[in-house]
Structures are given as structure tokens and as C-alpha cells.
Scaffold this motif. Structure first.
Motif, PDB file in Angstrom:
ATOM      1  N   ASN A  31      24.307  78.781 138.525  1.00 27.53           N
ATOM      2  CA  ASN A  31      23.415  79.619 139.337  1.00 27.53           C
ATOM      3  C   ASN A  31      21.977  79.505 138.838  1.00 27.53           C
ATOM      4  O   ASN A  31      21.735  79.504 137.640  1.00 27.53           O
ATOM      5  CB  ASN A  31      23.831  81.090 139.256  1.00 27.53           C
ATOM      6  CG  ASN A  31      25.125  81.386 139.984  1.00 27.53           C
ATOM      7  OD1 ASN A  31      25.661  80.541 140.693  1.00 27.53           O
ATOM      8  ND2 ASN A  31      25.631  82.588 139.804  1.00 27.53           N
ATOM      9  N   ASN A  32      21.045  79.397 139.780  1.00 28.58           N
ATOM     10  CA  ASN A  32      19.619  79.420 139.451  1.00 28.58           C
ATOM     11  C   ASN A  32      19.033  80.710 140.005  1.00 28.58           C
ATOM     12  O   ASN A  32      19.243  81.040 141.174  1.00 28.58           O
ATOM     13  CB  ASN A  32      18.903  78.210 140.053  1.00 28.58           C
ATOM     14  CG  ASN A  32      19.313  76.927 139.370  1.00 28.58           C
ATOM     15  OD1 ASN A  32      19.585  76.903 138.182  1.00 28.58           O
ATOM     16  ND2 ASN A  32      19.365  75.845 140.131  1.00 28.58           N
ATOM     17  N   ILE A  33      18.288  81.428 139.168  1.00 32.72           N
ATOM     18  CA  ILE A  33      17.816  82.768 139.515  1.00 32.72           C
ATOM     19  C   ILE A  33      16.304  82.855 139.345  1.00 32.72           C
ATOM     20  O   ILE A  33      15.758  82.369 138.372  1.00 32.72           O
ATOM     21  CB  ILE A  33      18.484  83.823 138.604  1.00 32.72           C
ATOM     22  CG1 ILE A  33      20.003  83.755 138.752  1.00 32.72           C
ATOM     23  CG2 ILE A  33      17.968  85.225 138.921  1.00 32.72           C
ATOM     24  CD1 ILE A  33      20.751  84.588 137.737  1.00 32.72           C
ATOM     25  N   TRP A  34      15.669  83.499 140.315  1.00 33.50           N
ATOM     26  CA  TRP A  34      14.246  83.806 140.238  1.00 33.50           C
ATOM     27  C   TRP A  34      14.096  85.316 140.380  1.00 33.50           C
ATOM     28  O   TRP A  34      14.524  85.909 141.376  1.00 33.50           O
ATOM     29  CB  TRP A  34      13.489  83.102 141.346  1.00 33.50           C
ATOM     30  CG  TRP A  34      12.012  83.383 141.390  1.00 33.50           C
ATOM     31  CD1 TRP A  34      11.266  84.123 140.508  1.00 33.50           C
ATOM     32  CD2 TRP A  34      11.097  82.914 142.373  1.00 33.50           C
ATOM     33  NE1 TRP A  34       9.939  84.134 140.886  1.00 33.50           N
ATOM     34  CE2 TRP A  34       9.815  83.401 142.033  1.00 33.50           C
ATOM     35  CE3 TRP A  34      11.235  82.134 143.508  1.00 33.50           C
ATOM     36  CZ2 TRP A  34       8.690  83.131 142.798  1.00 33.50           C
ATOM     37  CZ3 TRP A  34      10.112  81.865 144.267  1.00 33.50           C
ATOM     38  CH2 TRP A  34       8.851  82.355 143.906  1.00 33.50           C
ATOM     39  N   VAL A  35      13.485  85.938 139.387  1.00 36.38           N
ATOM     40  CA  VAL A  35      13.167  87.357 139.429  1.00 36.38           C
ATOM     41  C   VAL A  35      11.649  87.483 139.459  1.00 36.38           C
ATOM     42  O   VAL A  35      10.970  87.035 138.537  1.00 36.38           O
ATOM     43  CB  VAL A  35      13.751  88.111 138.208  1.00 36.38           C
ATOM     44  CG1 VAL A  35      13.311  89.565 138.228  1.00 36.38           C
ATOM     45  CG2 VAL A  35      15.269  87.997 138.178  1.00 36.38           C
ATOM     46  N   ASP A  36      11.143  88.069 140.525  1.00 41.27           N
ATOM     47  CA  ASP A  36       9.707  88.324 140.641  1.00 41.27           C
ATOM     48  C   ASP A  36       9.472  89.801 140.374  1.00 41.27           C
ATOM     49  O   ASP A  36       9.993  90.661 141.081  1.00 41.27           O
ATOM     50  CB  ASP A  36       9.200  87.940 142.030  1.00 41.27           C
ATOM     51  CG  ASP A  36       7.708  88.204 142.178  1.00 41.27           C
ATOM     52  OD1 ASP A  36       6.944  87.808 141.282  1.00 41.27           O
ATOM     53  OD2 ASP A  36       7.320  88.822 143.187  1.00 41.27           O
ATOM     54  N   ILE A 109      11.198  83.817 135.809  1.00 37.85           N
ATOM     55  CA  ILE A 109      10.698  85.180 135.967  1.00 37.85           C
ATOM     56  C   ILE A 109       9.195  85.083 136.166  1.00 37.85           C
ATOM     57  O   ILE A 109       8.502  84.424 135.389  1.00 37.85           O
ATOM     58  CB  ILE A 109      10.998  86.045 134.723  1.00 37.85           C
ATOM     59  CG1 ILE A 109      12.504  86.133 134.467  1.00 37.85           C
ATOM     60  CG2 ILE A 109      10.392  87.446 134.889  1.00 37.85           C
ATOM     61  CD1 ILE A 109      12.859  86.756 133.127  1.00 37.85           C
ATOM     62  N   THR A 110       8.702  85.709 137.225  1.00 38.02           N
ATOM     63  CA  THR A 110       7.260  85.812 137.435  1.00 38.02           C
ATOM     64  C   THR A 110       6.901  87.296 137.400  1.00 38.02           C
ATOM     65  O   THR A 110       7.659  88.134 137.877  1.00 38.02           O
ATOM     66  CB  THR A 110       6.824  85.186 138.778  1.00 38.02           C
ATOM     67  OG1 THR A 110       7.641  85.711 139.837  1.00 38.02           O
ATOM     68  CG2 THR A 110       6.952  83.678 138.735  1.00 38.02           C
ATOM     69  N   SER A 111       5.753  87.587 136.813  1.00 39.95           N
ATOM     70  CA  SER A 111       5.322  88.979 136.695  1.00 39.95           C
ATOM     71  C   SER A 111       3.838  89.064 137.017  1.00 39.95           C
ATOM     72  O   SER A 111       3.045  88.254 136.528  1.00 39.95           O
ATOM     73  CB  SER A 111       5.601  89.484 135.275  1.00 39.95           C
ATOM     74  OG  SER A 111       5.163  90.812 135.113  1.00 39.95           O
ATOM     75  N   HIS A 112       3.483  90.040 137.838  1.00 41.14           N
ATOM     76  CA  HIS A 112       2.089  90.213 138.262  1.00 41.14           C
ATOM     77  C   HIS A 112       1.900  91.623 138.755  1.00 41.14           C
ATOM     78  O   HIS A 112       2.856  92.363 138.980  1.00 41.14           O
ATOM     79  CB  HIS A 112       1.729  89.202 139.358  1.00 41.14           C
ATOM     80  CG  HIS A 112       2.707  89.218 140.492  1.00 41.14           C
ATOM     81  ND1 HIS A 112       2.531  89.989 141.603  1.00 41.14           N
ATOM     82  CD2 HIS A 112       3.896  88.577 140.658  1.00 41.14           C
ATOM     83  CE1 HIS A 112       3.553  89.813 142.426  1.00 41.14           C
ATOM     84  NE2 HIS A 112       4.407  88.970 141.867  1.00 41.14           N
TER      85      HIS A 112
END
Length: 142
Positions: A31-36, A109-112
């Protein structure tokens, strides 16, 4: 606010699955996961840290504004902190929004703070999952 995108090892595309599933989804190697993390709360940051094994220093970087631009390697992931530039011609105002990125083997993970046009695909969340099909690195590149 959390936005979660998953491309599973079975080819499924999940958009904002329940938070209770995040840890189980991360355990599956394919599984590939992106958490923004959009203006994330401390609770959301600590959830991400727990699920993805982030060090306290990384959580601190994600929670503080005005970090200097940097690239750091940690065991199992890399952290990139960068700044863009937005020019408002009507009042000649310039902003330098910060984007924090954590990139692991099967997660991004991207954070802004606030909406950043460069983070989400303008064609919708399903396209985000399509980019994840190749790898989190490709999703970041696109």
C-alpha cells in the motif's frame, strides 16, 4: 484537517478512509499512502507520528511555522522543508508559504497551513491515488 489518499496493493483507490484504518493500511507492504496535514492539530500530528514512526524532532518541525528550508535523512524517511512564493499584484504583497514533506518508502506526508494549490491535484482526489500507484516519490514529483 487530514486528507488521506491510499493506493492499495490490490489496486484499490481510497479517498479519506477512516482514521481507524490508517495504521492497518500502513502495515500492508504494497500500500502507498499520502497524508496531507492541512493546518493539523497536535492530535493529528501525533497520530501521523505514531502510524509512520516519526521521531519527535520531525513532529516538532511539522508543528512549527517559519522553519528554515532543509533536507534531513532519518531512519526510514526523509524530511524536506521548503518555501514557495506567492505574489499578490493588487497590493504588491508577497508571501512565502511553507510546505513540509516527509517521504518514506511507502508513504508521503505533506504539512502546510491553509490551502496550497500545489498540494492537491486539480483534477480531484482520485488522481492523487493514481499518482500513488507508482510510488509516493512519484506522487510528490507530479
Amino acid at each position: 484537517m487530514l486528507h488521506i489518499r491510499v493506493h492499495t496493493d490490490k489496486g484499490e483507490r481510497l479517498v479519506d478512509p477512516p482514521l481507524a484504518r490508517l495504521e492497518d493500511l500502513h502495515r500492508v507492504a504494497g500500500n502507498n499512502i499520502w497524508v496531507d496535514l492541512d493546518s493539523a492539530t497536535q492530535e493529528e500530528l501525533h497520530l501521523a507520528a505514531h502510524v509512520f514512526g516519526l521521531m519527535d524532532l520531525t513532529v516538532e518541525d511539522l508543528s512549527q511555522d517559519a522553519q528554515r528550508a532543509k533536507l534531513e535523512a532519518f531512519d526510514g524517511y526523509n524530511v524536506l522543508i521548503m518555501h514557495g512564493m506567492v505574489f499578490y499584484p493588487e497590493d504588491l504583497h508577497v508571501e512565502a508559504p511553507e510546505l513540509d514533506i516527509v517521504l518514506g518508502k511507502n508513504f508521503l506526508i505533506t504539512s502546510h497551513r491553509g490551502m496550497l494549490n500545489v498540494v492537491q491535484d486539480p483534477q480531484g482526489p482520485d488522481r492523487d491515488c493514481i499518482h500513488l500507484a507508482k510510488s509516493p516519490t512519484f506522487a510528490l514529483y507530479r
